[in-house]
Write a protein that holds these residues in place. Structure first.
Motif, PDB file in Angstrom:
ATOM      1  N   ILE A  31      70.051  35.511   0.088  1.00 42.65           N
ATOM      2  CA  ILE A  31      70.323  36.037   1.426  1.00 42.65           C
ATOM      3  C   ILE A  31      71.270  37.220   1.301  1.00 42.65           C
ATOM      4  O   ILE A  31      71.965  37.394   0.295  1.00 42.65           O
ATOM      5  CB  ILE A  31      70.943  34.981   2.363  1.00 42.65           C
ATOM      6  N   PRO A  44      69.478  42.978  10.174  1.00 41.63           N
ATOM      7  CA  PRO A  44      68.613  42.525   9.082  1.00 41.63           C
ATOM      8  C   PRO A  44      67.901  43.714   8.444  1.00 41.63           C
ATOM      9  O   PRO A  44      67.621  44.714   9.110  1.00 41.63           O
ATOM     10  CB  PRO A  44      67.609  41.600   9.786  1.00 41.63           C
ATOM     11  N   GLY A  83      62.786  42.180   6.063  1.00 43.91           N
ATOM     12  CA  GLY A  83      63.413  40.904   5.725  1.00 43.91           C
ATOM     13  C   GLY A  83      63.993  40.886   4.326  1.00 43.91           C
ATOM     14  O   GLY A  83      63.833  41.816   3.522  1.00 43.91           O
ATOM     15  N   ARG A 132      72.252  27.759   4.317  1.00 47.23           N
ATOM     16  CA  ARG A 132      71.840  28.773   5.280  1.00 47.23           C
ATOM     17  C   ARG A 132      71.946  28.277   6.725  1.00 47.23           C
ATOM     18  O   ARG A 132      72.100  29.063   7.645  1.00 47.23           O
ATOM     19  CB  ARG A 132      70.392  29.222   4.997  1.00 47.23           C
ATOM     20  N   LYS A 175      75.350  26.709  11.817  1.00 52.35           N
ATOM     21  CA  LYS A 175      74.676  27.741  12.607  1.00 52.35           C
ATOM     22  C   LYS A 175      74.127  27.124  13.903  1.00 52.35           C
ATOM     23  O   LYS A 175      73.976  25.900  14.012  1.00 52.35           O
ATOM     24  CB  LYS A 175      73.528  28.368  11.808  1.00 52.35           C
ATOM     25  N   ILE A 222      73.561  34.610  13.320  1.00 54.03           N
ATOM     26  CA  ILE A 222      72.941  35.595  12.439  1.00 54.03           C
ATOM     27  C   ILE A 222      72.196  34.888  11.316  1.00 54.03           C
ATOM     28  O   ILE A 222      72.700  33.956  10.700  1.00 54.03           O
ATOM     29  CB  ILE A 222      74.004  36.533  11.862  1.00 54.03           C
ATOM     30  N   GLY A 223      70.965  35.349  11.094  1.00 52.52           N
ATOM     31  CA  GLY A 223      70.164  34.806  10.009  1.00 52.52           C
ATOM     32  C   GLY A 223      69.238  33.673  10.419  1.00 52.52           C
ATOM     33  O   GLY A 223      68.387  33.257   9.636  1.00 52.52           O
ATOM     34  N   ILE A 224      69.375  33.163  11.665  1.00 53.07           N
ATOM     35  CA  ILE A 224      68.515  32.062  12.119  1.00 53.07           C
ATOM     36  C   ILE A 224      67.258  32.612  12.770  1.00 53.07           C
ATOM     37  O   ILE A 224      66.159  32.087  12.575  1.00 53.07           O
ATOM     38  CB  ILE A 224      69.280  31.146  13.088  1.00 53.07           C
ATOM     39  N   THR A 225      67.406  33.668  13.575  1.00 51.02           N
ATOM     40  CA  THR A 225      66.245  34.345  14.154  1.00 51.02           C
ATOM     41  C   THR A 225      66.310  35.817  13.790  1.00 51.02           C
ATOM     42  O   THR A 225      67.330  36.315  13.331  1.00 51.02           O
ATOM     43  CB  THR A 225      66.216  34.201  15.689  1.00 51.02           C
ATOM     44  N   SER A 248      64.572  36.163   8.911  1.00 56.07           N
ATOM     45  CA  SER A 248      65.484  35.041   9.160  1.00 56.07           C
ATOM     46  C   SER A 248      64.842  33.716   8.774  1.00 56.07           C
ATOM     47  O   SER A 248      63.703  33.673   8.297  1.00 56.07           O
ATOM     48  CB  SER A 248      65.875  35.015  10.635  1.00 56.07           C
TER      49      SER A 248
END
Length: 819
Positions: free
Chosen positions: A158, A181, A185, A290, A294, A371-374, A378
């Motif tokens: 990541i 992002p 990706g 990750r 979150k 951040i990073g979930i959608t 992500s």
């Protein structure tokens, strides 16, 4: 030896009468020259103090007049002004403005406006209501679910800089940007990708004037070193002033234990201190790492809930689906949102009913996330704003529109949407064109005469003609002379065409997904004679609103017609029609009269109190010296007594009080008295003509004979005689006489003391003229006082000089007298 100028004091202060000298007196004579001078100028100083007291009295008197004129002006503005909603002086205020339909079919109309006794008509029937031409899709447009990308439950690299902040100061303002992002990706891998990401972050920050940070700052890569440039045309200073220290270290902007504080960026550029190490831009993580801590926010039918992934033991491929389902059940209730996991590790969120049946009416959104979930690249690979309904702002293939991915649209091609014969051109760009773009293009084409919108709950497109009634139409696609569809192109089929059972487009089918509804006018049957007489007339309008002889009638249902068996609507004889009666809005009139009487009684009370309040002349305006020896509360109490009775017996206020006493006295004929409508004058002489109101009597009078009430209030005066005419005619004459704020000659009280509602009167009025004259007198006396002080001061100075010489001579003689 003392100098001449120092032989007497020169400092000063003030006392009850004005300024005075203050010092040590004559140094030679030993005389207190200050006190002597004060005594010798006492008469002049007394005259100055008296004039200042007179001016204060006039100022207080001005306030007293204005307190009464304010109420008169307010009264006039409320009850005799044509701009007021409670103008009791206007005959229209008492008009028959409440229209009441009657009869068994009266529920089918509403009525408003006005009607006179001669306007007797009947609505015998309502044949049809108006409707605008429209088209609404009938089959749902969306897939009714949210589909994620495949979730990676294994280890994954990541980005270490994703979401990190850097703060830029442009001019005197600071702006915060966040690393987005990476396009496509995954983590950033080199300086060029980082530069693109930073420029994208700058594009997301608005600095006003339709500009973003990207318009004044640019980031580029020179090998693995970043370079920052100030591209501002205005030449404003640009700096990187703060941000995430780890971000700056990864990007080579700072090194070691340094912290970013002030990095000025010029047009020549600012180079990073070191090259970027690709290994610093990423790190390997487990799925649990990750996801731990979150959050993911959902909005379900308007209710927003946040799901936070805190249980690390369930952040794995085996348990995660059940974990998330339990959280959804807790947030929105069991059997409301169904979570399905695909064999490819995709997840699908679908709204259902507790029975298990599909729920097509509920709306589900992914509203936000950590951040990073959608977002692109992500965990879930979906955007914030993703919905089980259509997403109007994303590209067509991601909008959720059934068949969008298989519609056969070619990137770069131009497509036409034909509505009402008007061709609307849409250039399709796969990575850009959204449903909103298409909707905006249709609505902005005025020749098509339609407005299209997406209805979220019904999951449908609605197209409505902008032409009312029978004038409008909604015809989609190319048509032949008979109005039949000859062609639906790929885009028209995607938006409005029938689909196959699997939701894909059937290019051979020209049938629309919905029904075109023709526009029609409203038609009512009106008998203008009211009872038979001339034949009734059918009247049509493009809306359900009819204006008939000043009365507005709105139809909201049909009656009096039936189908004759051939599809033709015919009137049914004998149907009871709708009649109309008009009445005064009694509640509005009574409320205004009640309020007016309250304010009138206050005027009567205040004006009589002002001319009867006695004055204690022992309480005069305080001098400055007197104020020094008193507390604030003592000053307030003193001045309250000093201000009392200033208008005692005042001729203008006495005249006003006398005029007010007779406003509600006998009026009209013996058989037409105010007492008959509930308005009576107090029988107690001490009340000075105060009024009482019987609301029941007034209401009955307004219902039985509103014309009589109107005359008692608005009948004109005869020869300006206050004993003639209606109540409000009398009051208007009084408010004009004493408080008119416009015109060459204003009201008596305005001419005397001015009023803020008449700005020119604040600059010119009788009392102000008197105060200005007093100022001139004070100035004359102050000049005289200064002259007197100077003369006496010079005289005492000469005395000191003479005595000093005499003392010197005496001392010299004494030296020789002893020899």
């Amino acid at each position: 030896m003392a100098t001449i100028s120092s032989l007497t004091s020169t400092s000063s202060s003030s006392n009850a009468y004005g300024s005075q000298s203050k010092g040590i007196g004559g140094l030679v004579s030993g005389l207190n020259t200050d006190e002597l001078i004060d005594g010798m100028t006492a008469s002049t100083r007394s005259k100055i103090a008296k004039q200042k007291q007179n001016k204060t009295l006039l100022s207080w008197k001005t306030d007293a007049y204005r307190a009464i004129s304010d109420k008169l002006v307010s009264f006039a503005n409320s009850y005799t002004s044509y701009s007021s909603g409670t103008n009791l002086y206007s005959a229209n205020f008492y008009s028959r403005s409440v229209i009441t339909p009657s009869g068994s079919n009266s529920k089918y109309v509403t009525a408003s406006g006005s009607v006179t006794g001669g306007q007797q008509f009947t609505v015998n029937g309502i044949k049809q209501l108006a409707q605008d031409a429209n088209f609404t899709t009938t089959e749902t447009l969306s897939d009714n679910y949210i589909q994620t990308e495949a979730v990676n439950f294994g280890n994954e690299d990541i980005s270490t800089i994703l979401g990190k902040a850097f703060i830029v100061q442009y001019g005197d303002k600071q702006y915060t940007a966040f690393m987005p992002p990476k396009e496509g990706g995954g983590p950033y891998t080199n300086a060029e990708e980082v530069a693109k990401g930073m420029n994208k972050a700058l594009e997301n920050v608005d600095i006003g004037g339709n500009k973003t940070l990207a318009s004044v700052m640019n980031v580029s890569a020179d090998g693995e070193t970043l370079n920052f440039k100030n591209t501002s045309e205005a030449g404003n200073a640009l700096k990187i002033v703060n941000g995430d220290a780890e971000l700056f270290k990864s990007l080579g902007i700072i090194s070691g234990s340094s912290t970013i504080m002030d990095k000025s960026i010029t047009s020549a550029g600012l180079n990073a201190l070191a090259e970027i190490n690709p290994d610093d831009l990423k790190k390997e993580t487990t799925f649990a790492e990750r996801m731990k801590g979150k959050s993911l926010s959902f909005e379900y039918n308007g209710t927003r809930k946040v799901i936070t992934f805190n249980d690390e033991t369930k952040l794995n491929e085996t348990d995660f689906k059940n974990y998330l389902q339990d959280e959804l059940d807790t947030a929105f209730g069991k059997g409301r949102i169904q979570l399905t996991k695909g064999s490819d590790n995709t997840f699908q969120f679908k709204t259902v009913l507790p029975s298990g049946a599909e729920d097509k009416s509920s709306v589900l959104y992914v509203s936000s996330s950590s951040i990073g979930i959608t977002g692109e690249g992500s965990v879930f690979g979906i955007e914030n704003g993703s919905s089980n309904k259509l997403n109007l702002t994303t590209t067509l293939d991601k909008s959720g529109l059934k068949g969008a991915e298989t519609a056969g649209l070619v990137d770069g091609n131009e497509y036409e949407i034909t509505i009402n014969g008007e061709s609307i051109k849409i250039k399709y760009e796969k990575d850009k064109t959204s449903l909103k773009d298409i909707i905006d293009a249709i609505n902005s084409n005025k020749n098509a005469d339609v407005n299209i919108s997406y209805q979220t709950n019904s999951d449908s497109f609605s197209i409505v003609s902008t032409q009312n009634g029978a004038s409008g139409s909604v015809k989609i696609g190319a048509r032949d002379g008979d109005g039949n569809i000859t062609q639906l192109n790929e885009l028209e089929q995607l938006l409005f065409g029938k689909r196959k059972a699997d939701g894909t487009i059937d290019s051979s089918n020209k049938e629309l997904n919905g029904k075109e509804v023709k526009g029609q006018d409203a038609i009512i049957l009106v008998d203008f004679d009211g009872e038979g007489g001339a034949d009734a007339t059918e009247i049509s309008r493009s809306t359900n609103s009819f204006n008939l002889n000043g009365m507005k009638i709105v139809a909201n249902g049909t009656f009096g017609y039936q189908d004759n068996g051939s599809g033709v609507m015919e009137y049914v004889g004998g149907t009871e029609g709708i009649k109309f009666s008009a009445g005064v809005d009694t509640e509005k009139v009574i409320k205004a009269i009640k309020s007016m009487i309250d304010e009138y009684n206050t005027l009567v009370e205040d004006s009589n109190a002002a001319i009867k309040e006695k004055r204690d002349r022992t309480y005069t305006p305080l001098t400055d010296e007197q104020r020094k020896d008193m507390s604030e509360s003592e000053i307030t109490a003193w001045e309250k007594k000093a201000k009392a009775g200033l208008l005692l017996g005042d001729s203008d206020i006495s005249s006003l009080a006398n005029d007010l006493r007779f406003v509600f006295m006998k009026t009209g004929t013996e058989s037409n008295q105010l007492s008959d409508i509930g308005i009576t004058v107090s029988s107690n002489w001490a009340d000075n003509g105060k009024i009482t109101l019987d609301e029941t009597k007034l209401k009955n009078a307004l219902q039985d004979d509103p014309e009589r009430v109107k005359d008692l209030f608005t009948e004109d005066l005869k020869d300006n005689n206050l004993m003639t005419g209606g109540v409000m005619s009398r009051m208007k004459a009084i408010t004009d006489k004493y408080a008119a704020t416009v015109g060459a000659t204003k009201g008596k009280l305005i001419e005397k003391a001015g009023n803020v509602k008449s700005p020119s009167s604040m600059l010119k009025n009788a009392l102000l003229t008197e105060m200005n004259d007093i100022d001139k007198t004070i100035k004359k006396y102050e000049t005289k006082l200064k002259t007197e002080r100077t003369r006496y001061q010079n005289q005492f100075t000469r005395l000191e000089v003479v005595m000093q010489k005499m003392n010197t001579q005496s001392g010299w003689l004494s030296q020789y007298s002893g020899q």
